[in-house]
Write a protein that holds these residues in place. Structure first.
Motif, PDB file in Angstrom:
ATOM      1  N   LEU A  27       0.653  -1.364  -0.100  1.00 56.31           N
ATOM      2  CA  LEU A  27      -0.069   0.293   0.085  1.00 56.31           C
ATOM      3  C   LEU A  27       1.127   1.288  -0.240  1.00 56.31           C
ATOM      4  O   LEU A  27       0.555   2.193  -0.796  1.00 56.31           O
ATOM      5  CB  LEU A  27      -0.400   0.284   1.107  1.00 56.31           C
ATOM      6  CG  LEU A  27      -2.103  -1.178   0.827  1.00 56.31           C
ATOM      7  CD1 LEU A  27      -2.573  -1.510   2.960  1.00 56.31           C
ATOM      8  CD2 LEU A  27      -3.368  -0.440   0.283  1.00 56.31           C
ATOM      9  N   ILE A 266      -6.873  -4.958   4.293  1.00 52.43           N
ATOM     10  CA  ILE A 266      -6.603  -4.031   4.010  1.00 52.43           C
ATOM     11  C   ILE A 266      -6.270  -3.271   5.154  1.00 52.43           C
ATOM     12  O   ILE A 266      -5.604  -1.715   4.975  1.00 52.43           O
ATOM     13  CB  ILE A 266      -7.667  -3.436   3.188  1.00 52.43           C
ATOM     14  CG1 ILE A 266      -6.820  -4.828   1.435  1.00 52.43           C
ATOM     15  CG2 ILE A 266      -7.408  -2.233   2.523  1.00 52.43           C
ATOM     16  CD1 ILE A 266      -7.886  -3.863   0.385  1.00 52.43           C
ATOM     17  N   VAL A 379     -11.797   0.035   4.731  1.00 53.92           N
ATOM     18  CA  VAL A 379     -10.589   0.496   3.415  1.00 53.92           C
ATOM     19  C   VAL A 379     -10.721   1.737   3.776  1.00 53.92           C
ATOM     20  O   VAL A 379     -11.292   2.140   2.929  1.00 53.92           O
ATOM     21  CB  VAL A 379     -10.829  -0.572   2.576  1.00 53.92           C
ATOM     22  CG1 VAL A 379     -10.626  -2.226   2.757  1.00 53.92           C
ATOM     23  CG2 VAL A 379     -12.255  -0.363   1.853  1.00 53.92           C
TER      24      VAL A 379
END
Length: 567
Positions: A27, A266, A379
């Protein structure tokens, strides 16, 4: 409670923590716009999108411009979904010949999926064509999730940048997250689901003969592909009305475990990404520690209550835990864990009926949402919501030590505190206000199937779920009415975008500030003291607001239950 149940919870937490760093690093690469191994495959597609749309991904946007583009994008998607649902009967890939979705339901569904809530006032297998499931709903599952992660990136830049005018490019953030994170992970997860027995077909149904020799028609469709992004993007909207309690969506204990990991993965990774973005990974670990403490406390209470069972049934001679509304193939531990995971995140998928939980067991999912869903959270939405609480926490710490509060090198001043309070105040004002209206208006009182405290809990849960953008429900509420479709639709819109705008304003304000080095007088924001303060602020600000509603609903329901009253 059993050893196997606690072992399941321990395995879940252990694997989740092991995923935090690798996912966080991936990420972080997307946050910085760096190349990944997948750029070889998806890079030409990304550049093609930019050329076709005339977007310069390197162009920085101010927080206002970022917000305007985000709002226009999401409004256009919602309008597209509304039109498609209304014209469903005229469109292809409708093997069962479903008619147009009614205006109130299409309005509610378009906002619901656009706001990453995925509240469903309908039964998917009896309402939506395959085209509607794939094009109207799944597209939102990807893009609403990508929007949430992009917004988290924008706030990270606010903390990380120094004397900057911009917080990134909305279009570049959404495109990269979709192409290099959500899409490849969902392809892999969908293939796993197909191998596990989840259907993936354009056929509408299949006729089978039961063990009794009776012919039965089973609904089918492209389930596995929607199931993958439903969980990974913390969407939660089920292809079938029974959601993840349906064997076609969640056939085995292994798929159930993977679904729970997908919901949190996530969100956990983004805590590490935040630490990398501000140059101190301990900041991310401190936030994750606070989140996991709250999560484990909620899991322990829910598991304890469901394993203890219903005292009313015990008095009738029925021993054991509470299996009402739960799937035998999952049992109490997996059902309790799933309920806490899905409501700590903004997922809302269910593998058991929350309305059938014990009073205090059902209170924890409700309370998770009333905290603002910042315990891991949706998320992107979870981490930026938690950082708003962190701003309040460091402000309180600054008052205690008698100096201007600082957080990760940025002075927190009145503007940031006011904006954070404005965003956090959305939940109590709208939840309590809308629940109060529904509790006195005839159209609202016609919804709950139960009376008394439990009926109120059904109304309260619905508006909590809508404003918190969760989507789960106490199934005793009949919500497919013009009143509830309209009120819940408005609540979902407010709960999503009225928090995002002040959050982006905070990001813009922080990005323009200079870096302030830590000194001996700075309050430490990485140790156990800081983690404890974060937990305290979340519980006080997010929890005490709702004590009156909790006393009227779950607590009163629990007291009635232990007195031997059935509802």
């Amino acid at each position: 409670m059993t050893f196997q149940g606690w072992l399941l919870i321990a395995a879940f937490v252990g694997i989740l923590l092991a995923l935090a760093k690798p996912l966080g690093l991936w990420l972080f690469a997307l946050y910085e716009g760096r190349k990944t191994p997948l750029h070889t495959v998806f890079g030409p597609i990304e550049r093609g999108f930019y050329r076709l749309s005339g977007i310069d991904p390197a162009q920085d946007q101010s927080w206002r411009r970022y917000a305007v583009h985000m709002l226009i994008f999401n409004a256009a998607l919602m309008l597209f979904t509304y039109v498609l649902l209304r014209g469903q009967a005229l469109l292809p890939f409708n093997p069962l010949g479903f008619g147009a979705v009614s205006e109130p339901l299409a309005f509610n569904t378009a906002i619901s999926f656009g706001a990453n809530t995925n509240w469903q006032s309908y039964g998917g297998e009896s309402t939506m064509s395959n085209l509607s499931q794939m094009l109207a709903l799944t597209i939102h599952n990807f893009l609403s999730a990508a929007t949430g992660i992009a917004l988290a990136f924008a706030l990270f830049r606010g903390f990380a940048r120094r004397s900057a005018a911009g917080i990134g490019n909305f279009w570049a953030d959404v495109t990269r997250v979709t192409l290099y994170l959500l899409l490849p992970l969902c392809i892999a997860i969908a293939l796993f689901y197909i191998a596990s027995g989840v259907p993936q077909t354009l056929a509408g149904s299949v006729d089978v003969s039961t063990l009794e020799g009776v012919k039965q028609t089973l609904a089918l469709g492209p389930v596995a592909s929607q199931e993958a992004i439903k969980m990974l993007g913390t969407n939660g909207g089920g292809f079938f009305n029974a959601n993840s309690a349906h064997p076609f969506e969640n056939p085995t204990a292994l798929t159930n475990f993977v679904q729970m990991l997908s919901i949190f993965a996530i969100g956990v990774g983004l805590t590490y990404t935040f630490g990398k973005a501000v140059g101190n990974t301990r900041q991310g670990w401190a936030i994750l520690a606070a989140m996991m403490t709250l999560f484990l406390a909620g899991t322990a209470v829910t598991y304890w209550q469901e394993a203890a069972g219903n005292p009313v049934l015990h008095q009738l001679g029925v021993a054991g835990g509470n299996m009402e509304g739960k799937e035998v193939r999952f049992g109490i531990a997996a059902s309790a864990l799933f309920s806490v995971v899905t409501t700590a995140a903004s997922c809302g998928a269910v593998n058991a009926m929350h309305d059938s939980f014990t009073a205090l067991g059902g209170m924890i999912p409700l309370f998770n949402m009333q905290l603002g869903e910042v315990v891991i959270g949706g998320v992107g939405a979870g981490i930026y919501g938690f950082l708003l609480f962190a701003i309040l926490a460091v402000f309180v710490a600054g008052l205690m030590v008698g100096r201007t509060p600082e957080y990760v090198g940025k002075k927190i001043e009145s503007r940031e505190v006011k904006l954070a309070v404005l965003a956090i105040a959305v939940l109590p004002l709208v939840i309590l206000g809308f629940a109060a209206l529904a509790s006195v208006l005839p159209a609202g009182l016609a919804g709950p199937l139960n009376k008394g405290p439990h009926g109120f809990s059904e109304i309260l849960y619905a508006f909590t779920s809508a404003v918190a953008n969760n989507g789960s429900a106490f199934a005793g509420l009949s919500a497919n009415t013009p009143f509830y479709n309209g009120m819940l639709g408005v609540a979902m819109w407010i709960g999503r975008f009225f928090i995002i705008i002040p959050m982006l304003a905070v990001a813009g304000s922080l990005a323009a500030k200079k870096y302030t080095p830590e000194t001996a007088g700075s309050f430490p924001t990485t140790g156990p003291l800081w983690t404890g303060l974060l937990i305290g602020i979340v519980l006080i600000v997010g929890g005490l607001t709702f004590l009156p509603s909790l006393a009227l609903g779950p607590i009163a329901d629990h007291l009635a239950m232990i007195r031997g009253q059935l509802f």
